[in-house]
Every structure is written in structure tokens, then in C-alpha cells.
Design a protein around this motif. Structure first.
Motif: not given
Length: 486
Positions: A141-156
Motif C-alpha cells: 500500500d505504501t509502495e504502490w503509488p511509486k511503482l510503474s504500470m509495468k511493475e504493478r502488472k508484475h505484482v498482479v
């Protein structure tokens, strides 16, 4: 003294942590010696500091050792005091952690925190305690706003794998994973030995009553959720004490009149159980696929689910010189249990629409990632591994919604009546060819009257949780979820 846990014996906690550190030292030392390394002489680990910390979605105590006394680590441990039924919750946590260390999870970079040591009550610490690994990384929740869309997709993408692996882990009963071989789900060991230690059956005064036994069907599961009200308010030991406590100090205790209204609401909910055991809402437009989807939703086959996947449960560790996260650590496994397939095929809690002022994921982005998950299941994973999840998720949403109503804390009785009105309106919109079994119309609500037991606003669009599996606004959920597998 700990502000989070003022009744904990901190000296006893230090002794337990030192014992766990010695075990870890000896194990790691033996590995180093076999590898040919020269190792320093043994030193007794010494605790440098104890500090309150919020980690993995829970309040814990962070144990830090003096660096020069733990050559092989770990230098820090998390002292977790799981809430719920004494001893049993710790057993679930241990068994689930062992199961998740199976290679099919580890190969995908999905990790539960390592358990170094655990003790159940009675003990000198004064509580059930589990000493956990403090993994590298930060809260999602603290890291999400800092992630790129590519990184967010990797997490998902990691999340998708975890959800599918859990969904494809089956048991013949609705239960918590407490017995059996540590690396595989066991065959049924009999309902007399299996227990369901999920939150709906253990919050408030329920944890002081005999635990819920394992259940054998979707109908039994919903009936057991409804029966909690009778169990609580028919118990002589609870009737005039804990049962009348809403669980929130700012809310007044329930009156006898409140209790009678609560019993009536859950009696009304019971009449709707036959329409929510699975498959009743399967659309006729599926044509040839309809029977297959109906069989998935109505069958007595049960999958593992982690029902408390808040964003703070995830610890992500990105190596900034690489594109993918090194690991995805997930906390809160003491809440895991098996459930009907339509219940287990749910999105994580942090992707569900709700109103939180500082929510790091806007509603539009939540909806986009829900669609992304469905598309990825269709596109990137073998159909034989995903089609049942897709069918249960896409066409079991009303069952999940009803599960949230009947599994709610009784203090939300008034809100449940409002949601029942929404359900009756949904039947009318969908043209359900059966008369709605109860009167839940707006006119009915106005006629009988109700008061807010929780002191909350009556706007149902702003509600995100009623105590159990969180029901959300039904119309919004219908609009956001694709109607067909294609």
C-alpha cells in the motif's frame, strides 16, 4: 512495556526469541560448515531492542538482536500474536505456512513469512505467539503509488498465480487446514476432527463458544453462518454480556429489542439460502456452457482461500536493476480456509470498491486491474487450470454478495435490511422467474422502521464490509464484472 500488548511478558518473549535464534544459528552454521566455510565460535544471542510495529496487516513486536551476537542471522524477528481462538489459530498458521512452502508456490516467488518458533497458551509469554521472519521489502500500500504500470502488472501477475494455486487446492469439506501432511492437503479426516476457524465463526463472543465443525455442502455453510445468531443469543453465559456488545466502544450496547430485530432479520435471510447455494443466477444466455457453469457453482467441491488480502498483507521487494519483483511475501495465513468455489474465486480485498480517503488505488484503476486479471486468466494460463475459477468468479458474484450479508456481524442488522431491499430490486431487474420469498421493499423498511445499530450512514454505496466476507454495492459489482467467459 509494549503499548500494543501491555499484558505480554517481555522478558519471557526475549527468552523465546533467543531460543529461536540459537536454533536458526545451529541450522545455518551446519550448512556453512558443510560448504567448507570457517565459522566463528558460538555466541549467545542478545536482544538489543523490542519495539511495537505494524507489519503485514497486524500489530506485532519487532525483536532486534545485537549484530555481533547473531553471525548467521536473523538479526530481526516479528513477534506475532494471532487473534482468534487460542492455540487453534496458531495451528492453522503453522500448517498453512508449511503447505505454502511447496515448490509450486516458491517457484513463482510467492512466500509466506518463515516461522522460527511458536508457542500456544498456556505459556510464560502470556499469549499465543508466533516468531516470524521479517522479510525484505515494503508494504504494497505504501509502495504502490511509486511503482510503474509495468511493475504493478508484475505484482498482479504474481497474485494471479497465487489465487489460482489456492483455488486448485481442494478438500472434501469446508474447513481450516490443521491436520495432515505438511506439503499436501490431506484427505478428509472426518468432521469430528476438522474445524472451521474462519473469522465469521470466531469474532466477538463466538470465540468463547465451541468451535464450528467442518461443513460438507454449500447449503450447510450458509446455514451455519445464519445459525451463529441463535448460538450467540441462546447461550445463557452470553445472553446478557458479550452478545450485547457491538465490539466497538463508541457504539451503545444492544438492547433486548435490538436482539429481537436481529433474530428476525437473520430468520429472513435463512429463507433466501436455497437461492444462494450456487448456480441459481447462472444466465440462460450461456446456452451450451450453462450446465457446466451450474455444476461448478452448485457442486460440493471446496477450494482454499485467503479471505483477508488487504493491501497491507503484501510485502514487495523490487530489485531496482531488474524488471520483476524478487519476491511477493503474503501475511495473514491464519485466516485461510476452504470455501465453496464461488466464495474462493474472489478478487483480493484491495481491488474491491470501497471508500477510504487515502486509498492508494483509485476505483477506476481497481476496475481496470479486475478486468486485467480476468483477461490474463483467459490468455496466459492453461484453460483447464482457470476455467472453473473464471466460471465461479464471473457467475458466483451474487452468492458471494449474499455470503457477506448472512456472515455479517449482527450489529449490522439495519444495513442488512437495506441490502435485502437492493437484492429484491435486483431480482426485479433481472426478471427472476420466482417470486422474491420475503418483503424487503423500501416500503417495507419504511413501514417497520429501523435505527442504525452502528451509527453509520445509510448510504449503501459507501459500505465496504459488514464483518464477514465484504458485500459491496450489488449494482456496481454487476456493471464492473464481465458477463461471459469470452
Amino acid at each position: 512495556m509494549s503499548n500494543f500488548f501491555p499484558n505480554i511478558n517481555l522478558d519471557a518473549l526475549k527468552v523465546l526469541a533467543i531460543a529461536a535464534a540459537i536454533v536458526q544459528r545451529n541450522q545455518r552454521k551446519a550448512v556453512r560448515e558443510r560448504q567448507g566455510y570457517r565459522v566463528p565460535p558460538d555466541v549467545v544471542p542478545k536482544v538489543e531492542n523490542l519495539a511495537d510495529i505494524e507489519f503485514g496487516g497486524d500489530r506485532m513486536i519487532l525483536v532486534t538482536f545485537e549484530t555481533n551476537t547473531v553471525f548467521f542471522g536473523p538479526r530481526q524477528m516479528l513477534a506475532h500474536f494471532p487473534a482468534g481462538r487460542s492455540a487453534l489459530t496458531v495451528q492453522v498458521m503453522r500448517r498453512m505456512t508449511a503447505y505454502l512452502q511447496h515448490s509450486k508456490f516458491r517457484a513463482q516467488g510467492i512466500r509466506p513469512p518463515v516461522i522460527y518458533q511458536s508457542q500456544e497458551m498456556p505459556n510464560k509469554v502470556g499469549a499465543d505467539v508466533v516468531l516470524l521472519q521479517k522479510p525484505p521489502g515494503v508494504h504494497l500500500d505504501t509502495e504502490w503509488p511509486k511503482l510503474s504500470m509495468k511493475e504493478r502488472k508484475h505484482v498482479v501477475d504474481r497474485l494471479i498465480v497465487m489465487m489460482l494455486e489456492l483455488f486448485n487446492s481442494r478438500m472434501p469439506t469446508i474447513t481450516s487446514f490443521m491436520q495432515g501432511h505438511e506439503y499436501a492437503l490431506p484427505p478428509g479426516s472426518g468432521p469430528d476432527r476438522e474445524l472451521l476457524i474462519s473469522r465469521q465463526f470466531n469474532f466477538g463472543p463466538l470465540k468463547d463458544l465451541p468451535p464450528q465443525r467442518a461443513l460438507k455442502s454449500n447449503a450447510e455453510y450458509l446455514q451455519a453462518l445464519a445459525a451463529r445468531i441463535d448460538r450467540v443469543f441462546s447461550s445463557p453465559a452470553l445472553a446478557n454480556a458479550a452478545a450485547h456488545d457491538t465490539g466497538f466502544p463508541e457504539n451503545p450496547r444492544l438492547t433486548d429489542a435490538d436482539v429481537e430485530r436481529i433474530k428476525e432479520t437473520w430468520r429472513r435471510l435463512k429463507t433466501l439460502i436455497p437461492f444462494h447455494t450456487g448456480g441459481f443466477y447462472t444466465p440462460a444466455s450461456l446456452n451450451n456452457e450453462r450446465q457446466q457453469v451450474f455444476d461448478v457453482l452448485s457442486g460440493n467441491e471446496f477450494a482454499l482461500v485467503h479471505p483477508d488480502l488487504r493491501m497491507s498483507r503484501f510485502i514487495v521487494d523490487f530489485r531496482r536493476n531488474q524488471d520483476e519483483p524478487a519476491d511477493l511475501y503474503v501475511f495473514g495465513w491464519e485466516h485461510a480456509h476452504t470455501a465453496p468455489l464461488w466464495s474462493a474465486a474472489r478478487m483480493p480485498q484491495w481491488l474491491m470498491p470501497h471508500v477510504i480517503p487515502a486509498d492508494p488505488v483509485p476505483w477506476e484503476e481497481k476496475a481496470a486491474f479486475k478486468r486485467y486479471i480476468v483477461k490474463q486468466c483467459c490468455k496466459r494460463h492453461p484453460l483447464e487450470k482457470t476455467w472453473k475459477w473464471l466460471a465461479a468468479h464471473l457467475h458466483g458474484r451474487v452468492e458471494r454478495w449474499f455470503e457477506g450479508l448472512i456472515g455479517a456481524h449482527w450489529m449490522f442488522r439495519d444495513m442488512n435490511e437495506v441490502f435485502l431491499s437492493s437484492l429484491q430490486e435486483h431480482w426485479a431487474r433481472e426478471g427472476i422467474p420466482v417470486q422474491f420469498p420475503i418483503d424487503a421493499s423500501r416500503q417495507y423498511l419504511a413501514r417497520v422502521g429501523y435505527t442504525s445499530l452502528a451509527g453509520h450512514d445509510r448510504d449503501t454505496s459507501s459500505l465496504n464490509s459488514l464483518g464477514g466476507a465484504p458485500p459491496i454495492d450489488l449494482e456496481q459489482e454487476m456493471e464492473e464484472t464481465p458477463q461471459k467467459l469470452a
